[in-house]
Motif scaffolding. Structure first.
Motif, PDB file in Angstrom:
ATOM      1  N   UNK A 376      14.188   8.062  10.497  1.00  0.00           N
ATOM      2  CA  UNK A 376      15.415   8.679   9.997  1.00  0.00           C
ATOM      3  C   UNK A 376      15.543   8.510   8.490  1.00  0.00           C
ATOM      4  N   UNK A 377      15.207   7.331   8.006  1.00  0.00           N
ATOM      5  CA  UNK A 377      15.377   7.043   6.574  1.00  0.00           C
ATOM      6  C   UNK A 377      14.082   7.147   5.788  1.00  0.00           C
ATOM      7  N   UNK A 378      12.946   7.054   6.489  1.00  0.00           N
ATOM      8  CA  UNK A 378      11.655   7.029   5.813  1.00  0.00           C
ATOM      9  C   UNK A 378      11.302   5.681   5.227  1.00  0.00           C
ATOM     10  N   UNK A 379      12.138   4.678   5.452  1.00  0.00           N
ATOM     11  CA  UNK A 379      11.922   3.355   4.866  1.00  0.00           C
ATOM     12  C   UNK A 379      11.106   2.473   5.805  1.00  0.00           C
ATOM     13  N   UNK A 380      10.315   1.563   5.245  1.00  0.00           N
ATOM     14  CA  UNK A 380       9.540   0.658   6.097  1.00  0.00           C
ATOM     15  C   UNK A 380      10.413  -0.428   6.713  1.00  0.00           C
ATOM     16  N   UNK A 381      10.152  -0.731   7.976  1.00  0.00           N
ATOM     17  CA  UNK A 381      10.746  -1.891   8.634  1.00  0.00           C
ATOM     18  C   UNK A 381       9.821  -3.074   8.365  1.00  0.00           C
ATOM     19  N   UNK A 382      10.140  -3.833   7.328  1.00  0.00           N
ATOM     20  CA  UNK A 382       9.229  -4.836   6.793  1.00  0.00           C
ATOM     21  C   UNK A 382       9.239  -6.121   7.615  1.00  0.00           C
ATOM     22  N   UNK A 383       8.110  -6.821   7.566  1.00  0.00           N
ATOM     23  CA  UNK A 383       8.018  -8.155   8.141  1.00  0.00           C
ATOM     24  C   UNK A 383       8.730  -9.147   7.207  1.00  0.00           C
ATOM     25  N   UNK A 384       9.125 -10.322   7.713  1.00  0.00           N
ATOM     26  CA  UNK A 384       9.811 -11.306   6.859  1.00  0.00           C
ATOM     27  C   UNK A 384       8.853 -11.994   5.881  1.00  0.00           C
ATOM     28  N   UNK A 385       9.422 -12.565   4.817  1.00  0.00           N
ATOM     29  CA  UNK A 385       8.709 -13.372   3.823  1.00  0.00           C
ATOM     30  C   UNK A 385       7.489 -12.665   3.243  1.00  0.00           C
ATOM     31  N   UNK A 386       7.626 -11.380   2.951  1.00  0.00           N
ATOM     32  CA  UNK A 386       6.492 -10.693   2.336  1.00  0.00           C
ATOM     33  C   UNK A 386       6.589 -10.689   0.811  1.00  0.00           C
ATOM     34  N   UNK A 387       7.745 -11.091   0.282  1.00  0.00           N
ATOM     35  CA  UNK A 387       7.897 -11.167  -1.180  1.00  0.00           C
ATOM     36  C   UNK A 387       7.902 -12.622  -1.642  1.00  0.00           C
ATOM     37  N   UNK A 388       7.067 -13.440  -0.992  1.00  0.00           N
ATOM     38  CA  UNK A 388       6.866 -14.854  -1.333  1.00  0.00           C
ATOM     39  C   UNK A 388       8.180 -15.610  -1.509  1.00  0.00           C
ATOM     40  N   UNK A 389       9.126 -15.315  -0.608  1.00  0.00           N
ATOM     41  CA  UNK A 389      10.429 -15.986  -0.659  1.00  0.00           C
ATOM     42  C   UNK A 389      10.310 -17.492  -0.436  1.00  0.00           C
ATOM     43  N   UNK A 390       9.295 -17.915   0.341  1.00  0.00           N
ATOM     44  CA  UNK A 390       9.087 -19.347   0.576  1.00  0.00           C
ATOM     45  C   UNK A 390       8.076 -19.941  -0.399  1.00  0.00           C
ATOM     46  N   UNK A 391       7.637 -19.135  -1.351  1.00  0.00           N
ATOM     47  CA  UNK A 391       6.676 -19.602  -2.346  1.00  0.00           C
ATOM     48  C   UNK A 391       5.255 -19.180  -2.074  1.00  0.00           C
ATOM     49  N   UNK A 392       4.978 -18.679  -0.853  1.00  0.00           N
ATOM     50  CA  UNK A 392       3.606 -18.293  -0.509  1.00  0.00           C
ATOM     51  C   UNK A 392       3.636 -17.128   0.472  1.00  0.00           C
ATOM     52  N   UNK A 393       2.845 -16.086   0.177  1.00  0.00           N
ATOM     53  CA  UNK A 393       2.679 -14.962   1.089  1.00  0.00           C
ATOM     54  C   UNK A 393       1.205 -14.602   1.153  1.00  0.00           C
TER      55      UNK A 393
END
Length: 697
Positions: A376-393
């Motif tokens: 509907x939106x064309x946006x990705x349903x992303x997995x968690x912690x992919x932007x190194x929120x915990x310091x490591x991805x």
């Protein structure tokens, strides 16, 4: 096109039709090209498809080398050559343009933009690579690394005009092929990794005067005022983003002209810097139009629509791979579509009239950053912690992507797209988890990783865009391979890192022909006809981003040992290549036993040596291109000869920049690091694979 040549081409096509390769799976009208290969993607649709059929599954075993041309002084050869009315045109590593007689392989003329002389500072921003030239109305167009755009007389190589395409002092560089349309020539640029602001510019093909320009990221509020596309994009960025640079989104490769709708489709690159907290502090916006396909009016450059494949990119994902246009029969109705396999590992089928997704994108390689796409939106349903929120991805695909700039091809005969795929992951760390293979990108540690089954390999993947699934797959021995060519003869051609040039049955994936090119291949082949005979040509010159990946892309090729070449094949060809040395994985390090290593200098030199990585290898792990292995170098053996090289620049015309801003102390430290790494290879020193210590975490 001459009347005689046109008649010969018509006869060749007619002969092919009588042989036949079965009923086409999808509409064939105007897909690809036939006699001439007049743009890097064959036709304006960028499908890399040849309608010629003389070379097919029934006789490909008789395909042989018609002629070869050695190219002394060249290193990385990424371009797909053009073939126009009996002449072949292509650029070398630093955008020198060659014109070659397509029948004999004789060089007709050569034009060198001499970037090293005109703008030597630009040589610090990229290794030597150029992905192609453009042709229209008797002119050849090429962009130098410094983004000067040249128009040349195709008959003589004489310069007709030259124009600057980027502002003075900018971080933008040009490695991509221009495209031509309706008397205009369009060129984008790179530099997102340095925070440059992306844009494409259309120029008048006769005069070189600017016609229009479209920016892929917004500027300041004053610059955006009155431009609806930039005002809309600015709403997806924070107020302070321009303090960190231009935002990236550079369009350095994929640009496609759609004559049916009179549009240009722009593949915008990754956001820069990679870390969104640095690039766009205090915001969680999508950062338009990075990692997007943007449609603009071909006459005015005005925005029409966009589709963003990766909102708020944080992984060097980009929409720069080639953008294909076609008409596909879907659910019994013809649809004007875009087919796109960007670096994020998905395959997108987009309605090119509206910019909306047609079906759920499929995964062409190992992908762990996204569950699926919201239709509907064309946006990705992303997995968690992919932007190194915990310091490591740790993410797949890595920064070179599932599919990069190497051209994919499409055959309406099979209805399949043939994609050169890579599989390797990337580790993004803010907490120090890294080895000597890591780059420090503004405090973010980034390095390739091999953990999963299939990592470190490339694949040739045949993809069904309507079913969004794989039809077949061929596993290559190495990671970084060439682009593809599909033909109406039922074949798919691809070169590999280990130096084989292969033909596959387009329906089954069975390899039906192979040629040893003597050196790795990264560019895509093309096909043309001359005097009623079909030919296939390929440039041979391993390289590109190989040095930055070090041992992950090392196949054993040595700098200056294997010749770079243009190879041309035909049925019944009997020419032979002169034997040359094969791959050699041993590092032939040199050492001065009298030299005493200063350990403090080694530590400091490791930090400084990142300046050498793009050409000589991360952690000095050379791949033979675009620069030599410094551990094997006689020049780097002695401090005085290394100092002279860096300070005075005697090899600038061969691609080695001058580093006159380095102090004598810094050069001494780099020299100490080189000597230490050489002794590691000789077993005279314990291996040190720790990361550089200059990262502020």
């Amino acid at each position: 096109m001459t009347i005689l040549a046109a008649a010969a081409s018509t006869a060749l096509l007619a002969a092919g039709c009588t042989k036949g390769t079965g009923e086409a799976a999808q509409p064939e009208a105007n897909v690809g090209t036939d006699q001439n290969w007049a743009t890097v993607g064959g036709g304006a649709d960028e499908t890399s498809y040849s309608r010629l059929t003389e070379i097919g599954t029934g006789n490909v075993d008789k395909l042989g080398l018609a002629w070869s041309l050695d190219l002394p002084g060249e290193v990385t050869l990424e371009a797909t050559p053009l073939a126009v009315d009996g002449k072949i045109f292509f650029p070398g590593s630093y955008a020198a343009v060659y014109a070659v007689d397509a029948l004999t392989g004789k060089q007709l003329w050569k034009f060198d933009p001499e970037t090293w002389k005109h703008n030597p500072d630009k040589m610090h921003f990229s290794f030597g690579a150029n992905r192609g030239v453009a042709y229209e109305n008797g002119k050849i167009f090429v962009a130098g690394l410094d983004c000067r755009l040249f128009a040349l007389d195709a008959a003589t190589g004489k310069q007709l005009w030259v124009t600057e395409t980027t502002p003075a002092g900018s971080y933008n560089i040009c490695t991509g092929a221009p495209r031509t349309f309706k008397g205009k020539v369009i060129i984008g640029n790179g530099g997102a990794d340095f925070g440059a602001r992306g844009f494409v510019t259309a120029f008048d093909g006769n005069t070189g005067k600017q016609v229009w320009r479209f920016y892929t990221t917004p500027g300041t509020a004053a610059e955006n005022k009155g431009d609806p596309a930039m005002e809309a994009a600015a709403k997806t960025w924070g107020a302070d983003f321009t303090k960190a640079g231009g935002g990236g989104g550079t369009a350095w490769n994929g640009i496609t002209f759609d004559a049916d709708l009179n549009r240009i489709y722009i593949g915008a690159g990754n956001a820069g810097a990679y870390d969104p907290l640095i690039r766009d502090p205090g915001s969680k916006g999508d950062n338009l139009y990075t990692s997007s396909i943007v449609a603009v009016d071909a006459d005015t450059g005005k925005y029409v629509w966009h589709y963003q494949e990766n909102p708020r990119d944080s992984w060097d994902y980009k929409a720069t791979p080639n953008i294909q246009t076609a008409t596909l029969n879907i659910d019994g109705k013809p649809r004007k579509v875009i087919m796109h396999a960007p670096t994020n590992g998905l395959f997108y089928l987009i309605d090119r009239e509206t910019g909306k997704l047609i079906n759920q994108p499929g995964k062409t390689t190992l992908v762990n950053w996204v569950k699926d796409i919201d239709m509907k939106t064309g946006r990705p349903n992303e997995e968690p912690n992919i932007r190194y929120e915990t310091g490591l991805t740790e993410i797949w695909p890595g920064t070179i992507g599932g599919h990069n700039w190497q051209a994919m091809s499409y055959s309406p005969r099979t209805g399949l797209v043939y994609i050169p795929i890579q599989q390797i992951g990337a580790r993004f760390s803010k907490r120090g988890d890294a080895s000597e293979n890591a780059f420090n990108v503004m405090g973010l540690l980034l390095e390739p990783i091999k953990q999963k089954d299939g990592d470190g390999h490339g694949f040739l993947v045949a993809w069904d865009p309507i079913a969004q699934k794989e039809a077949w797959r061929v596993k290559n021995d190495n990671l970084w391979n060439g682009g593809t060519l599909a033909t109406a003869g039922g074949l798919v051609f691809q070169g590999t890192a280990e130096g084989t040039f292969n033909a596959y049955n387009a329906k089954s994936g069975e390899r039906v022909w192979q040629f040893n090119a003597g050196l790795g291949i990264v560019g895509a082949p093309m096909s043309f006809s001359l005097n009623g005979k079909q030919y296939v040509s390929i440039l041979v010159g391993y390289g590109g981003t190989t040095a930055a990946y070090g041992d992950f892309m090392n196949v054993g090729w040595k700098y200056g040992v294997q010749p770079r070449r243009l190879l041309t094949f035909a049925i019944g060809g009997t020419a032979k290549l002169e034997a040359t040395p094969g791959p050699d994985m041993k590092v032939h390090a040199v050492d001065d036993p009298a030299y005493v290593i200063n350990e403090a200098d080694v530590v400091a030199g490791k930090q400084l040596a990142v300046s050498c990585a793009a050409c000589h290898g991360i952690a000095l792990q050379a791949t033979g291109t675009p620069g030599p292995d410094l551990r094997e170098s006689a020049i780097a053996l002695q401090l005085d000869s290394l100092t002279q090289l860096l300070k005075t620049g005697p090899l600038m015309d061969r691609g080695m920049p001058k580093f006159d801003k380095l102090t004598d102390v810094q050069i001494r430290q780099i020299h100490a690091y080189i000597r230490a790494k050489a002794r590691e290879q000789l077993g005279l020193r314990q291996k040190d694979n720790s990361r550089p210590g200059n990262v502020k975490l």
